[in-house]
Write a protein that holds these residues in place. Sequence first.
Motif, PDB file in Angstrom:
ATOM      1  N   PRO A  49       0.747  -1.450   0.126  1.00  0.00           N
ATOM      2  CA  PRO A  49       0.086   0.174  -0.223  1.00  0.00           C
ATOM      3  C   PRO A  49       0.726   1.212  -0.139  1.00  0.00           C
ATOM      4  O   PRO A  49       0.432   2.276  -0.318  1.00  0.00           O
ATOM      5  CB  PRO A  49      -0.784  -0.068   1.122  1.00  0.00           C
ATOM      6  N   CYS A  50       2.042   1.103   0.207  1.00  0.00           N
ATOM      7  CA  CYS A  50       2.947   2.483   0.468  1.00  0.00           C
ATOM      8  C   CYS A  50       3.816   2.446  -0.917  1.00  0.00           C
ATOM      9  O   CYS A  50       4.465   3.413  -1.188  1.00  0.00           O
ATOM     10  CB  CYS A  50       3.829   2.307   1.682  1.00  0.00           C
ATOM     11  N   ARG A  51       3.397   1.740  -1.891  1.00  0.00           N
ATOM     12  CA  ARG A  51       4.488   1.807  -3.163  1.00  0.00           C
ATOM     13  C   ARG A  51       3.486   2.006  -4.445  1.00  0.00           C
ATOM     14  O   ARG A  51       2.245   1.688  -4.540  1.00  0.00           O
ATOM     15  CB  ARG A  51       4.889   0.413  -3.575  1.00  0.00           C
ATOM     16  N   PHE A  52       4.106   3.120  -5.248  1.00  0.00           N
ATOM     17  CA  PHE A  52       3.508   3.560  -6.355  1.00  0.00           C
ATOM     18  C   PHE A  52       4.600   3.469  -7.326  1.00  0.00           C
ATOM     19  O   PHE A  52       5.529   3.906  -7.439  1.00  0.00           O
ATOM     20  CB  PHE A  52       3.044   4.979  -6.194  1.00  0.00           C
ATOM     21  N   ASP A  53       4.232   2.619  -8.561  1.00  0.00           N
ATOM     22  CA  ASP A  53       5.215   2.519  -9.586  1.00  0.00           C
ATOM     23  C   ASP A  53       4.883   3.605 -10.476  1.00  0.00           C
ATOM     24  O   ASP A  53       3.564   4.261 -10.856  1.00  0.00           O
ATOM     25  CB  ASP A  53       4.582   1.096 -10.421  1.00  0.00           C
ATOM     26  N   VAL A  54       6.015   4.246 -11.147  1.00  0.00           N
ATOM     27  CA  VAL A  54       5.878   5.436 -11.812  1.00  0.00           C
ATOM     28  C   VAL A  54       6.429   5.197 -13.393  1.00  0.00           C
ATOM     29  O   VAL A  54       7.409   4.589 -13.359  1.00  0.00           O
ATOM     30  CB  VAL A  54       6.829   6.505 -11.185  1.00  0.00           C
ATOM     31  N   TYR A  55       5.888   5.771 -14.134  1.00  0.00           N
ATOM     32  CA  TYR A  55       6.477   5.886 -15.466  1.00  0.00           C
ATOM     33  C   TYR A  55       6.028   6.996 -16.349  1.00  0.00           C
ATOM     34  O   TYR A  55       4.982   7.582 -16.455  1.00  0.00           O
ATOM     35  CB  TYR A  55       5.807   4.575 -16.443  1.00  0.00           C
ATOM     36  N   GLU A  56       6.985   7.864 -16.732  1.00  0.00           N
ATOM     37  CA  GLU A  56       6.966   8.957 -17.484  1.00  0.00           C
ATOM     38  C   GLU A  56       7.715   9.168 -18.767  1.00  0.00           C
ATOM     39  O   GLU A  56       8.706   8.502 -18.828  1.00  0.00           O
ATOM     40  CB  GLU A  56       7.550  10.055 -16.670  1.00  0.00           C
ATOM     41  N   GLU A  57       7.329   9.800 -19.508  1.00  0.00           N
ATOM     42  CA  GLU A  57       7.838  10.081 -20.912  1.00  0.00           C
ATOM     43  C   GLU A  57       7.630  11.616 -21.226  1.00  0.00           C
ATOM     44  O   GLU A  57       6.410  12.074 -21.329  1.00  0.00           O
ATOM     45  CB  GLU A  57       7.386   9.267 -22.048  1.00  0.00           C
ATOM     46  N   PHE A  58       8.761  12.325 -21.724  1.00  0.00           N
ATOM     47  CA  PHE A  58       8.807  13.458 -22.062  1.00  0.00           C
ATOM     48  C   PHE A  58       9.330  13.536 -23.399  1.00  0.00           C
ATOM     49  O   PHE A  58      10.325  12.763 -23.655  1.00  0.00           O
ATOM     50  CB  PHE A  58       9.584  14.679 -21.020  1.00  0.00           C
ATOM     51  N   ILE A  59       9.006  14.627 -24.289  1.00  0.00           N
ATOM     52  CA  ILE A  59       9.650  14.570 -25.864  1.00  0.00           C
ATOM     53  C   ILE A  59      11.056  15.060 -25.827  1.00  0.00           C
ATOM     54  O   ILE A  59      11.672  14.396 -26.812  1.00  0.00           O
ATOM     55  CB  ILE A  59       8.768  15.596 -26.312  1.00  0.00           C
ATOM     56  N   ASP A  60      11.660  15.526 -24.649  1.00  0.00           N
ATOM     57  CA  ASP A  60      13.003  15.821 -24.719  1.00  0.00           C
ATOM     58  C   ASP A  60      13.682  16.235 -23.323  1.00  0.00           C
ATOM     59  O   ASP A  60      12.810  16.440 -22.396  1.00  0.00           O
ATOM     60  CB  ASP A  60      13.604  16.970 -25.757  1.00  0.00           C
ATOM     61  N   ARG A  61      14.832  16.436 -23.150  1.00  0.00           N
ATOM     62  CA  ARG A  61      15.401  16.778 -21.685  1.00  0.00           C
ATOM     63  C   ARG A  61      14.935  18.331 -21.125  1.00  0.00           C
ATOM     64  O   ARG A  61      14.558  18.172 -20.248  1.00  0.00           O
ATOM     65  CB  ARG A  61      17.052  16.742 -22.046  1.00  0.00           C
ATOM     66  N   LYS A  62      14.701  19.060 -22.179  1.00  0.00           N
ATOM     67  CA  LYS A  62      14.348  20.329 -21.702  1.00  0.00           C
ATOM     68  C   LYS A  62      12.855  20.177 -21.211  1.00  0.00           C
ATOM     69  O   LYS A  62      12.487  20.764 -19.810  1.00  0.00           O
ATOM     70  CB  LYS A  62      14.026  21.421 -22.826  1.00  0.00           C
ATOM     71  N   ALA A  63      12.110  19.534 -21.829  1.00  0.00           N
ATOM     72  CA  ALA A  63      10.660  19.241 -21.272  1.00  0.00           C
ATOM     73  C   ALA A  63      10.692  18.637 -19.877  1.00  0.00           C
ATOM     74  O   ALA A  63       9.913  18.916 -18.742  1.00  0.00           O
ATOM     75  CB  ALA A  63       9.524  18.562 -22.129  1.00  0.00           C
ATOM     76  N   PHE A  64      11.465  17.414 -19.775  1.00  0.00           N
ATOM     77  CA  PHE A  64      11.588  16.813 -18.553  1.00  0.00           C
ATOM     78  C   PHE A  64      12.299  17.836 -17.314  1.00  0.00           C
ATOM     79  O   PHE A  64      11.596  17.602 -16.412  1.00  0.00           O
ATOM     80  CB  PHE A  64      12.605  15.707 -18.521  1.00  0.00           C
ATOM     81  N   GLU A  65      13.149  18.775 -17.689  1.00  0.00           N
ATOM     82  CA  GLU A  65      13.796  19.382 -16.747  1.00  0.00           C
ATOM     83  C   GLU A  65      12.749  20.504 -16.077  1.00  0.00           C
ATOM     84  O   GLU A  65      12.706  20.880 -15.050  1.00  0.00           O
ATOM     85  CB  GLU A  65      15.130  19.928 -17.022  1.00  0.00           C
ATOM     86  N   GLN A  66      11.931  20.886 -17.203  1.00  0.00           N
ATOM     87  CA  GLN A  66      10.856  21.834 -16.740  1.00  0.00           C
ATOM     88  C   GLN A  66       9.956  21.401 -15.696  1.00  0.00           C
ATOM     89  O   GLN A  66       9.401  21.977 -14.798  1.00  0.00           O
ATOM     90  CB  GLN A  66      10.248  22.343 -18.028  1.00  0.00           C
TER      91      GLN A  66
END
Length: 91
Positions: A49-66
């Motif tokens: 109950p304390c774990r959440f699986d995470v998956y993210e995709e961003f178009i590029d490094r700049k979008a990810f850093e923002q």
Amino acid sequence: MAKVTLKGFIKVPGRDLEAVEDELVIHRQLTLEEPGCITFKVIHDKTDPCRFDVYEEFIDRKAFEQHQQRVASSDWGKLTRNVKRHYEVFE
């Protein structure tokens, strides 16, 4: 530029679980509205109950850093400061 993918999981302290679940709805919505966000999934683990699986995709490094900058100063960022993060980032 290369797509950036983050995958892994977070472990939420039990005392913060309800607040994190509530704030996750807003965090998910804001992230999906960000320019450059392709995919954002946070799935509550069925056995821990304390774990959440995470998956993210961003178009590029700049979008990810923002995204990272926005999160750091958001309600989600403040609420999850005690969360243990176990991530890998791929480009």
